[in-house]
Design a protein around this motif. Structure first.
Motif, PDB file in Angstrom:
ATOM      1  N   LYS A  27       0.822  -1.211   0.000  1.00  0.00           N
ATOM      2  CA  LYS A  27       0.000   0.000   0.000  1.00  0.00           C
ATOM      3  C   LYS A  27       0.853   1.256   0.000  1.00  0.00           C
ATOM      4  O   LYS A  27       0.507   2.261  -0.639  1.00  0.00           O
TER       5      LYS A  27
ATOM      6  N   ASP B 148       1.981   1.950  -3.438  1.00  0.00           N
ATOM      7  CA  ASP B 148       0.885   2.535  -4.223  1.00  0.00           C
ATOM      8  C   ASP B 148       0.723   4.018  -3.923  1.00  0.00           C
ATOM      9  O   ASP B 148       0.509   4.835  -4.834  1.00  0.00           O
TER      10      ASP B 148
ATOM     11  N   CYS C 161      -3.128   2.950  -9.277  1.00  0.00           N
ATOM     12  CA  CYS C 161      -1.669   2.814  -9.128  1.00  0.00           C
ATOM     13  C   CYS C 161      -1.295   1.388  -8.706  1.00  0.00           C
ATOM     14  O   CYS C 161      -0.223   0.894  -9.087  1.00  0.00           O
ATOM     15  N   GLU C 162      -2.146   0.751  -7.944  1.00  0.00           N
ATOM     16  CA  GLU C 162      -1.887  -0.645  -7.569  1.00  0.00           C
ATOM     17  C   GLU C 162      -1.879  -1.542  -8.804  1.00  0.00           C
ATOM     18  O   GLU C 162      -1.018  -2.426  -8.953  1.00  0.00           O
TER      19      GLU C 162
ATOM     20  N   LYS D  10       1.328  -0.885 -10.693  1.00  0.00           N
ATOM     21  CA  LYS D  10       2.483  -1.505 -10.040  1.00  0.00           C
ATOM     22  C   LYS D  10       2.607  -2.977 -10.426  1.00  0.00           C
ATOM     23  O   LYS D  10       3.716  -3.476 -10.687  1.00  0.00           O
TER      24      LYS D  10
END
Length: 877
Positions: free
Chosen positions: A288, A291, A318-319, A322
């Motif tokens: 997290k 992120d 964004c997760e 990634k």
């Protein structure tokens, strides 16, 4: 002078933590929390209302035979695993997903738990609680409120979460919210009672106790709380360990959503022992945080001003980005529609830029891994090198979603000089380890190999004490150093002058501060004062760290010397016997008697005997553990919420059923597909009823009024019984009737053919068969005539079931006649065979006398010939 002595007693393997699986049922745990000691009758009972509510909870959840359950309570997702004959299986939730999000949403009239709560998070941000394990058992000062969108406050030293639910403001503790998540996981497991669930390695004793209280509130009976990495190691040691060696050292690295942990474990394959050499952790560095770094980078790059909802949308995207960069080093795009002020957002980033942004986080992870390797090697060289040889890492296993980042894999490769392995399921390994631990603890389940766990403490535990009248505690002294194995028991000897005695424990936090864990008071037993005994003897305390890592005073006692009482009667009786013996022996001189008396042994002194007095240990304070009154109150609240959710779901389902009935029949009438089966006189009435109920539904929605389930069911059933079911029945009968009539006609024709072939001996039976078939034929013609004269919208005079019943009766009559004829034919065939056999035997009997006569004639001729030859032979000779 006061001093203390520590004596260690290893109970890690001899006293294995065991709790009965099915023996400790759910209500036993409730009795334990509510009742306390079994000696007190006042504490053994629960109010009838609590018991009735728990019965309703049991009835509201589907029950299965699952008893071996492991629960992985993660910060983002949860998994439920069960051990069965075929192995360990991950259960699916109501959405057929293996993972259940750790989200609890309030608002409206019903709680949303799991998948549905996460789906509605962006629309209900303030009333949605996620990752309750991050705040359970913690103080308000330890929370990072920046990353918590809920309204968090402190009341009476407790963390309070304020939400809007059922039209009013409700306040819950993190333990209650955690219990709600356990309730959802319990429903997925099928109303399981006994379980083993996990906790992060860095969890303190107050946080573990809060988890146990939450599980109890939800109706679970936790057999054990096992650390994450220990659960992974247990699963690995059972299924994946290389048993060809005597021992192996395996490194486990878990890069989760909110934290990063690692454990280095020594497996003793000969003795089936799992020993944790060292565990390190970074509680605040996880996926997290990576992120959020990406999100902050884009916000700064594009100069965005986002509210909480938009920011969480950006973090979610964004997760995904990634995860894509973990498999692709090229520059990748990110696009979000209507992110803020009806504006779209788009940007691009590559893996190199991402690694530069997170360089400081990667450095902290590298320090953690290096420190774990150093401490584990030092402990191994000190305690195990002589037995197992030189320290060497045999394998590195990585789990957790964030472990897929290439930079972390490269870091592991550099530190441990070995390629990291991903043979374990990165998401489900913890749940499977918990289920395996539950199977080991349960007496109802047999496993092929039982691993004995010797875990390591994550914190240093200190010990301090004071007499009751002393103003302050003595200086804290080290009792269990960090990394000490558990379960373990130590015996402490103290020299004090009087009781009561207060004993307290604290641990050293990450920042170096001392945090109190618990306090116990040692008292005199009833009607006994041990003050005089304590002047010469020491008090002994047994302090135990159990399998959950919880420290407590197991027992307390004081021993003293008590001399034996001399038996003077026996001493006096012995000389009398000697005197009697001396009188009977007349030959012995008096001088011998005097010498025996002089050489007699002196009297033996009494032997000292050690006796012990058990002292009373009373709990004064336990950090993180709820009082029994609070547990009872929270159980009542959870019961009320569960029943409210159930009632609301029933109301909603009944309302949806009524609405679905209205729309479905309105479409059917408009499409005119059911017009042939609707009475022209009933059609306007039916349409009117549909419109009235539809209008009523809209009015209730405008008033935001929800009625009981019976109100909606009554309206639905009234229309269904008066019109809907009749129409459906007419159409179903009309569509199926030709097939049933055709079958009956075929059977009647078959019976007619059987009647034409009759024999004299079956006259009575055939007449009975003809009579029965004629009756069915008359009924068949009557049915056809009535159907020809009826309309499709009239209720059928005969149903398909009645026609089918007549068909079965005709088939039965045909079968009886056919079987009777087959039986007679078989009997005739047998009679013919018997007659042919008798005829053959008679013929054979007639032929036998003729053959006998011919044989006798031949024998007589031979005899005459011999008589003729013999005289000639004799004469010639």
């Amino acid at each position: 002078m006061w001093f203390w002595v520590v004596k260690e007693v290893d109970t890690s393997t001899s006293n294995v933590f065991r709790v009965g699986g099915r023996i400790k049922r759910y209500f036993n745990s409730v009795f334990k929390y509510f009742g306390g000691d079994n000696d007190s009758q006042e504490k053994e009972t629960i109010s009838d209302s609590i018991f009735n509510k728990y019965q309703q909870i049991m009835a509201s959840v589907s029950s299965t035979n699952t008893s071996i359950c492991g629960i992985d309570v993660g910060s983002e997702n949860c998994y439920v695993a069960v051990a069965r004959a075929g192995g360990i299986e991950i259960l699916l939730n109501e959405y057929s997903q293996r993972s259940t999000p750790a989200y609890i949403a309030f608002g409206g009239n019903q709680r949303e738990l799991g998948v549905s709560a996460k789906q509605k998070q962006m629309m209900n941000l303030q009333n949605t609680c996620y990752a309750p394990s991050l705040i359970v058992g913690k103080k308000f000062s330890d929370l990072n409120l920046k990353n918590i969108p809920n309204r968090i406050s402190e009341e009476n030293g407790q963390v309070i979460i304020t939400v809007n639910h059922d039209g009013q403001e409700r306040k819950f503790t993190p333990t209650q919210v955690m219990a709600m998540l356990f309730t959802k996981l319990r429903q997925i497991s099928g109303n399981v009672i006994d379980c083993v669930f996990n906790c992060p390695n860095y969890f303190t004793e107050p946080e573990k106790r809060a988890l146990i209280d939450a599980a109890t509130i939800s109706g679970l009976n936790p057999l054990k709380v096992i650390p994450d990495m220990t659960a992974v190691a247990l699963y690995y040691g059972f299924y994946r360990a290389n048993n060809s060696q005597d021992s192996s050292v395996v490194v486990f690295v878990d890069c989760g959503q909110t934290s990063t942990q690692t454990s280095i474990v020594l497996f003793n394959h000969k003795e089936n022992v799992l020993r944790v050499l060292d565990s390190e952790y970074q509680p605040n560095i996880g996926g997290k945080l990576f992120d959020e770094l990406l999100a902050d980078h884009f916000i700064q790059q594009k100069n965005l001003k986002l509210n909480n909802r938009a920011r969480y949308r950006l973090i979610a995207e964004c997760e995904k980005l990634k995860k894509q960069m973990s498999a692709n080093s090229n520059e990748l795009p990110i696009n979000i529609e209507c992110l803020y002020d009806d504006r779209d957002f788009s940007a691009r980033i590559d893996r190199k830029t991402f690694e530069d942004l997170s360089a400081h986080l990667l450095v902290e992870i590298k320090k953690m891994l290096s420190l774990a390797f150093q401490r584990a090697s030092e402990k191994y060289e000190k305690d195990f090198a002589e037995k197992f040889g030189k320290f060497k890492v045999d394998s590195v296993e990585i789990v957790g979603g964030t472990s897929r980042i290439p930079a972390i894999k490269q870091m592991i490769r550099e530190i441990f000089s070995i390629e990291p392995s991903t043979t374990l399921n990165a998401d489900e390994a913890v749940a499977r380890g918990c289920a395996l631990q539950c199977a080991i603890l349960s007496p109802t389940f047999k496993i092929a190999k039982e691993l004995h766990i010797q875990d390591a403490l994550a914190y240093q535990i200190n010990f301090k004490y004071r007499q009751f009248d002393a103003p302050e505690f003595k200086k804290s002294q080290l009792l269990y150093p960090r990394g000490h194995q558990f379960p373990f028991t130590k015996q402490i000897s103290l020299t004090i002058s009087s009781l009561p005695l207060v004993v307290a424990f604290d641990y050293v936090a990450n920042d170096g501060s001392l945090v109190e864990l618990s306090a116990f008071e040692i008292k005199n037993p009833p009607n006994i004062d041990v003050s005089e005994i304590l002047q010469k003897n020491q008090i002994k305390l047994k302090v135990r760290v159990d399998a959950n890592g919880l420290v407590s005073v197991y027992s307390s006692s004081v021993s003293y010397e008590k001399p034996e009482v001399t038996n003077e009667a026996m001493d006096q009786s012995q000389p009398e016997e000697k005197m009697e013996t001396d009188d009977n022996n007349s030959e012995q001189p008096a001088q011998a008697q005097d010498s025996n008396a002089a050489n007699a042994e002196p009297k033996r002194k009494s032997k000292p005997k050690m006796e012990g007095i058990d002292l009373i240990v009373e709990t004064k304070f336990i950090a993180g553990k709820l009082a029994k009154e609070d547990v009872q109150l929270f159980i009542e609240e959870e019961c009320n919420l569960i029943l409210a959710d159930k009632n609301w779901k029933e109301k909603t389902d009944a309302k949806n059923a009524l609405e679905e009935f209205i729309y479905e029949w309105r479409d059917r009438i408009q499409n005119e597909g059911y017009d042939p089966f609707i009475n022209p006189l009933d059609k306007p009435k039916f349409v009117e009823q549909l419109e009235i109920n539809e209008k009523w539904l809209y009015e209730q929605d405008e008033l935001e009024k929800m009625h009981s389930k019976s109100v909606y069911d009554e309206r639905t059933n009234s229309m269904a019984n008066a019109y809907g079911n009749k129409i459906l029945n007419r159409r179903r009968e009309f569509e199926n009737r030709p097939r049933f009539l055709e079958q009956l006609g075929q059977r009647l024709q078959q019976a007619n053919k059987l009647m034409k072939k009759s024999e004299p001996e079956e006259k009575d039976e055939v007449e009975k068969f003809i009579k029965e078939i004629n009756e069915k034929f008359v009924w068949f013609e009557d049915v056809q005539g009535k159907f020809n004269n009826s309309c499709t919208y009239d209720d059928p005079p005969f149903t398909c079931d009645e026609i089918g019943q007549k068909t079965k009766e005709v088939e039965a009559a045909i079968t009886r006649l056919h079987n009777s004829r087959t039986r007679r034919a078989e009997q005739k065939r047998k009679e013919m065979e018997d007659a042919a056999k008798a005829k053959a035997e008679a013929k054979a009997a007639e032929a036998k006398p003729e053959k006998t006569a011919e044989a006798n004639a031949g024998e007589s001729n031979e005899t005459n010939g011999q008589m003729e030859v013999d005289p000639q032979t004799e004469a010639s000779s």
